[in-house]
Design an enzyme around this catalytic site. Structure first.
Site, PDB file in Angstrom:
ATOM      1  N   ALA A  66      46.675  38.252  44.229  1.00  0.00           N
ATOM      2  CA  ALA A  66      45.489  38.189  44.284  1.00  0.00           C
ATOM      3  C   ALA A  66      44.768  37.541  44.360  1.00  0.00           C
ATOM      4  CB  ALA A  66      45.238  39.084  42.946  1.00  0.00           C
ATOM      5  N   GLY A 111      50.245  39.931  42.597  1.00  0.00           N
ATOM      6  CA  GLY A 111      50.348  41.129  43.065  1.00  0.00           C
ATOM      7  C   GLY A 111      51.347  41.404  44.105  1.00  0.00           C
ATOM      8  N   GLU A 114      54.331  42.602  42.559  1.00  0.00           N
ATOM      9  CA  GLU A 114      53.782  44.356  42.684  1.00  0.00           C
ATOM     10  C   GLU A 114      53.626  44.710  43.866  1.00  0.00           C
ATOM     11  OE1 GLU A 114      50.152  42.355  40.230  1.00  0.00           O
ATOM     12  OE2 GLU A 114      50.532  43.387  38.401  1.00  0.00           O
ATOM     13  N   GLU A 134      50.155  35.505  35.843  1.00  0.00           N
ATOM     14  CA  GLU A 134      49.169  35.326  35.728  1.00  0.00           C
ATOM     15  C   GLU A 134      48.481  35.032  34.063  1.00  0.00           C
ATOM     16  OE1 GLU A 134      50.972  38.361  37.008  1.00  0.00           O
ATOM     17  OE2 GLU A 134      49.955  39.131  37.898  1.00  0.00           O
TER      18      GLU A 134
HETATM   19  N1  DAK Z   1      44.182  33.423  46.169  1.00  0.00           N
HETATM   20  C1  DAK Z   1      43.798  32.187  46.890  1.00  0.00           C
HETATM   21  N2  DAK Z   1      44.660  31.940  47.782  1.00  0.00           N
HETATM   22  C2  DAK Z   1      45.658  31.703  47.353  1.00  0.00           C
HETATM   23  C3  DAK Z   1      46.311  32.324  47.048  1.00  0.00           C
HETATM   24  C4  DAK Z   1      45.978  32.716  45.589  1.00  0.00           C
HETATM   25  N3  DAK Z   1      46.845  34.093  44.799  1.00  0.00           N
HETATM   26  N4  DAK Z   1      47.563  31.463  46.869  1.00  0.00           N
HETATM   27  C5  DAK Z   1      47.811  30.570  47.707  1.00  0.00           C
HETATM   28  N5  DAK Z   1      46.163  30.059  48.378  1.00  0.00           N
HETATM   29  C6  DAK Z   1      45.970  29.121  49.041  1.00  0.00           C
HETATM   30  C7  DAK Z   1      45.216  28.590  48.460  1.00  0.00           C
HETATM   31  O1  DAK Z   1      44.942  28.168  48.154  1.00  0.00           O
HETATM   32  C8  DAK Z   1      45.653  27.120  50.058  1.00  0.00           C
HETATM   33  O2  DAK Z   1      44.245  27.289  50.440  1.00  0.00           O
HETATM   34  P1  DAK Z   1      43.588  25.970  51.032  1.00  0.00           P
HETATM   35  O3  DAK Z   1      43.867  25.349  50.165  1.00  0.00           O
HETATM   36  O4  DAK Z   1      44.621  25.254  52.016  1.00  0.00           O
HETATM   37  O5  DAK Z   1      42.348  26.210  51.703  1.00  0.00           O
HETATM   38  C9  DAK Z   1      46.830  28.028  50.399  1.00  0.00           C
HETATM   39  O6  DAK Z   1      46.862  29.343  50.434  1.00  0.00           O
HETATM   40  C10 DAK Z   1      48.446  27.368  51.151  1.00  0.00           C
HETATM   41  O7  DAK Z   1      48.545  27.182  49.556  1.00  0.00           O
HETATM   42  P2  DAK Z   1      48.991  26.141  48.748  1.00  0.00           P
HETATM   43  O8  DAK Z   1      48.796  24.926  49.287  1.00  0.00           O
HETATM   44  O9  DAK Z   1      48.824  25.923  47.231  1.00  0.00           O
HETATM   45  O10 DAK Z   1      50.695  26.286  48.985  1.00  0.00           O
HETATM   46  P3  DAK Z   1      51.677  25.267  48.188  1.00  0.00           P
HETATM   47  O11 DAK Z   1      52.994  25.641  49.490  1.00  0.00           O
HETATM   48  O12 DAK Z   1      51.028  23.867  47.660  1.00  0.00           O
HETATM   49  O13 DAK Z   1      52.050  26.409  46.779  1.00  0.00           O
HETATM   50  C11 DAK Z   1      51.787  28.496  45.877  1.00  0.00           C
HETATM   51  C12 DAK Z   1      52.457  27.740  47.108  1.00  0.00           C
HETATM   52  C13 DAK Z   1      52.249  29.704  46.107  1.00  0.00           C
HETATM   53  C14 DAK Z   1      53.074  27.837  45.107  1.00  0.00           C
HETATM   54  C15 DAK Z   1      50.634  28.489  45.178  1.00  0.00           C
HETATM   55  O14 DAK Z   1      49.775  28.221  46.293  1.00  0.00           O
HETATM   56  C16 DAK Z   1      50.070  28.977  44.396  1.00  0.00           C
HETATM   57  O15 DAK Z   1      50.409  28.596  42.648  1.00  0.00           O
HETATM   58  N6  DAK Z   1      49.226  30.244  44.718  1.00  0.00           N
HETATM   59  C17 DAK Z   1      48.672  30.779  43.061  1.00  0.00           C
HETATM   60  C18 DAK Z   1      50.000  32.042  43.071  1.00  0.00           C
HETATM   61  C19 DAK Z   1      49.769  32.451  41.379  1.00  0.00           C
HETATM   62  O16 DAK Z   1      49.006  32.630  40.711  1.00  0.00           O
HETATM   63  N7  DAK Z   1      49.082  34.053  42.043  1.00  0.00           N
HETATM   64  C20 DAK Z   1      49.017  35.439  40.788  1.00  0.00           C
HETATM   65  C21 DAK Z   1      47.905  34.832  41.367  1.00  0.00           C
HETATM   66  S1  DAK Z   1      46.817  36.406  40.133  1.00  0.00           S
HETATM   67  C22 DAK Z   1      43.307  42.995  38.474  1.00  0.00           C
HETATM   68  C23 DAK Z   1      44.365  42.781  39.155  1.00  0.00           C
HETATM   69  C24 DAK Z   1      45.061  42.354  40.017  1.00  0.00           C
HETATM   70  C25 DAK Z   1      45.597  40.719  39.416  1.00  0.00           C
HETATM   71  C26 DAK Z   1      45.253  40.939  38.318  1.00  0.00           C
HETATM   72  C27 DAK Z   1      44.745  41.818  37.497  1.00  0.00           C
HETATM   73  N8  DAK Z   1      42.839  43.197  37.613  1.00  0.00           N
HETATM   74  C28 DAK Z   1      41.345  42.854  37.828  1.00  0.00           C
HETATM   75  C29 DAK Z   1      42.773  44.068  36.512  1.00  0.00           C
HETATM   76  C30 DAK Z   1      46.750  40.266  40.167  1.00  0.00           C
HETATM   77  C31 DAK Z   1      46.429  38.996  39.932  1.00  0.00           C
HETATM   78  C32 DAK Z   1      47.109  38.006  40.352  1.00  0.00           C
HETATM   79  O17 DAK Z   1      47.957  38.369  41.518  1.00  0.00           O
END
Ligand code: DAK
Length: 260
Positions: A66, A111, A114, A134
Site C-alpha cells: 500500500a 499489500g 496480499e 507492516e
Molecule cells: N509506498 C509508497 N512509495 C513506495 C512504496 C510504498 N509502499 N514502495 C516504494 N515506493 C517508492 C519509493 O518511495 C521510491 O520513490 P522516490 O523516492 O523515487 O520518489 C520509489 O518507489 C522506488 O523505491 P526505492 O528507491 O525504495 O527502491 P529500492 O529498490 O531501493 O527498494 C523496496 C525497494 C521495495 C525494498 C523499498 O522501496 C521498500 O522497502 N518499500 C516499502 C515496502 C513496504 O514496506 N511495503 C509495505 C507497505 S505497507 C491497512 C491497509 C493496507 C495495509 C495495511 C493496513 N488498513 C488501513 C487496515 C497495507 C500496508 C502495506 O502494504
C-alpha cells in the site's frame, strides 16, 4: 488494450493480463490505483471472451505494498475506509467467476503480497520477493494478510513472517507453499500464459465450479464442503460441456467445449 491511469488491461485470445502500472512508485497501491484495479476486474468479469485473468506488475515490482506516502497522514476513519477499499477489491478478485493467476515479477510486499494471495495461485519470477513488512511501519497487514497467509503457509510460518517483517525470496516462497512455480524472470509471462491457456482449453463451467467449490470448502467444515461439491458436480450434468467432454473421450478425440 485498455489504459487506465495506473493499470493496463490487455487481451490475448481468452486470456486477459492486468498490469499494475505505476512503476515510479513500485506500483504502490493508493486509492486511485485500487479503484483502477477494481474497474479493470469489472471489465474482465463482464467480458464473456475472457476465461483466465493474469495479474502482474510493470517494472521491477509486482506491488511494493500500500502507498505509504498516501497512508501516512490518514486518521483512523480514513485508514479504515482505505483498508476496506483494498479488502473489497481483493475479495472481488478472489471471488471472480474466472481463475486468476498472479505472475509475480518482483517485490510483492505488504499489500502486494496480499494482492498475490487473493489470486487463485501464484507463479513467481526468480527475482520476486515476498513479505508482510507492516509491523515495521507500526501497522498490521490490512488487506487480508493475517487471514490468507496462514491459510496458505500455515499458522506458524505466517506468524513468523508477520511478526519479523522478513522478506523472503522466490525459492523460500516456493518451499513454504506461497507460490506454485519459480521461473526465470524473462520467462515469467510466457509461463503464466501457458498455464492460463491450458486452463482456458478445459470446460469453463467446470473450471469455475472448481474455484467456487474450493473457495467455499476452505471456509466451511468438510461435510458442508462435500455437499456443495456434490451439488456443483450434479449441475455439471446439465451442461453441454459435460456431454461433449465425455462423448469426446468415448470417440477418442479432443473435446470442443463451448462453456455452455
Ligand atoms: N509506498 C509508497 N512509495 C513506495 C512504496 C510504498 N509502499 N514502495 C516504494 N515506493 C517508492 C519509493 O518511495 C521510491 O520513490 P522516490 O523516492 O523515487 O520518489 C520509489 O518507489 C522506488 O523505491 P526505492 O528507491 O525504495 O527502491 P529500492 O529498490 O531501493 O527498494 C523496496 C525497494 C521495495 C525494498 C523499498 O522501496 C521498500 O522497502 N518499500 C516499502 C515496502 C513496504 O514496506 N511495503 C509495505 C507497505 S505497507 C491497512 C491497509 C493496507 C495495509 C495495511 C493496513 N488498513 C488501513 C487496515 C497495507 C500496508 C502495506 O502494504
Amino acid at each position: 488494450m485498455v489504459e487506465l491511469a495506473n493499470v493496463l488491461l490487455e487481451k490475448e485470445g481468452n486470456i486477459a493480463v492486468l498490469t499494475v502500472n505505476r512503476p515510479k512508485a513500485l506500483n504502490a497501491l493508493n486509492a486511485d490505483t485500487l479503484n483502477d484495479i477494481d474497474k479493470a476486474v469489472d471489465m474482465v468479469a463482464a467480458d464473456a471472451e475472457v476465461d483466465v485473468l493474469i495479474i502482474t506488475g510493470a517494472g521491477k515490482a509486482f506491488v511494493a505494498g500500500a502507498d505509504i506516502t498516501f497512508m501516512q497522514p490518514l486518521n483512523a476513519m480514513e485508514g479504515r475506509a482505505f483498508g476496506m477499499l483494498g479488502q473489497r477489491v481483493f475479495r472481488k478478485i478472489e471471488t471472480l467467476d474466472k481463475p486468476v493467476i498472479a505472475a509475480v515479477n518482483g517485490f510483492a510486499l505488504g499489500g502486494g503480497c496480499e494482492l498475490a494471495m487473493c489470486c487463485d495461485f501464484r507463479i513467481a519470477s526468480d527475482a520476486a520477493k515476498f513479505g508482510q513488512p507492516e509491523v515495521g511501519l507500526g501497522i498490521t497487514p490490512g488487506y487480508g494478510g493475517t487471514q490468507r497467509l496462514p491459510r496458505l503457509v500455515g499458522e506458524g510460518m505466517a506468524k513468523e513472517l508477520c511478526y519479523t517483517a522478513d522478506i523472503i525470496d522466490a525459492n523460500e516462497a516456493l518451499r513454504i507453499g506461497l507460490v506454485n512455480h519459480v521461473v526465470p524472470a524473462d520467462e515469467l509471462m510466457d509461463y503464466a500464459k501457458k498455464v492460463a491457456k491450458k486452463i482456458a482449453s478445459k470446460g469453463q463451467i467446470a473450471v469455475r465450479f472448481c474455484k467456487k467449490a474450493i473457495n467455499e470448502g476452505m471456509q466451511t467444515d468438510i461435510d458442508r464442503g462435500m455437499t456443495f461439491e456434490a451439488d456443483l458436480f450434479g449441475l455439471c450434468f446439465a451442461t453441454e460441456d459435460q456431454k461433449e467432454g465425455m462423448k469426446a473421450f468415448i470417440d477418442k478425440r479432443k473435446p470442443e467445449f463451448k462453456g455452455k
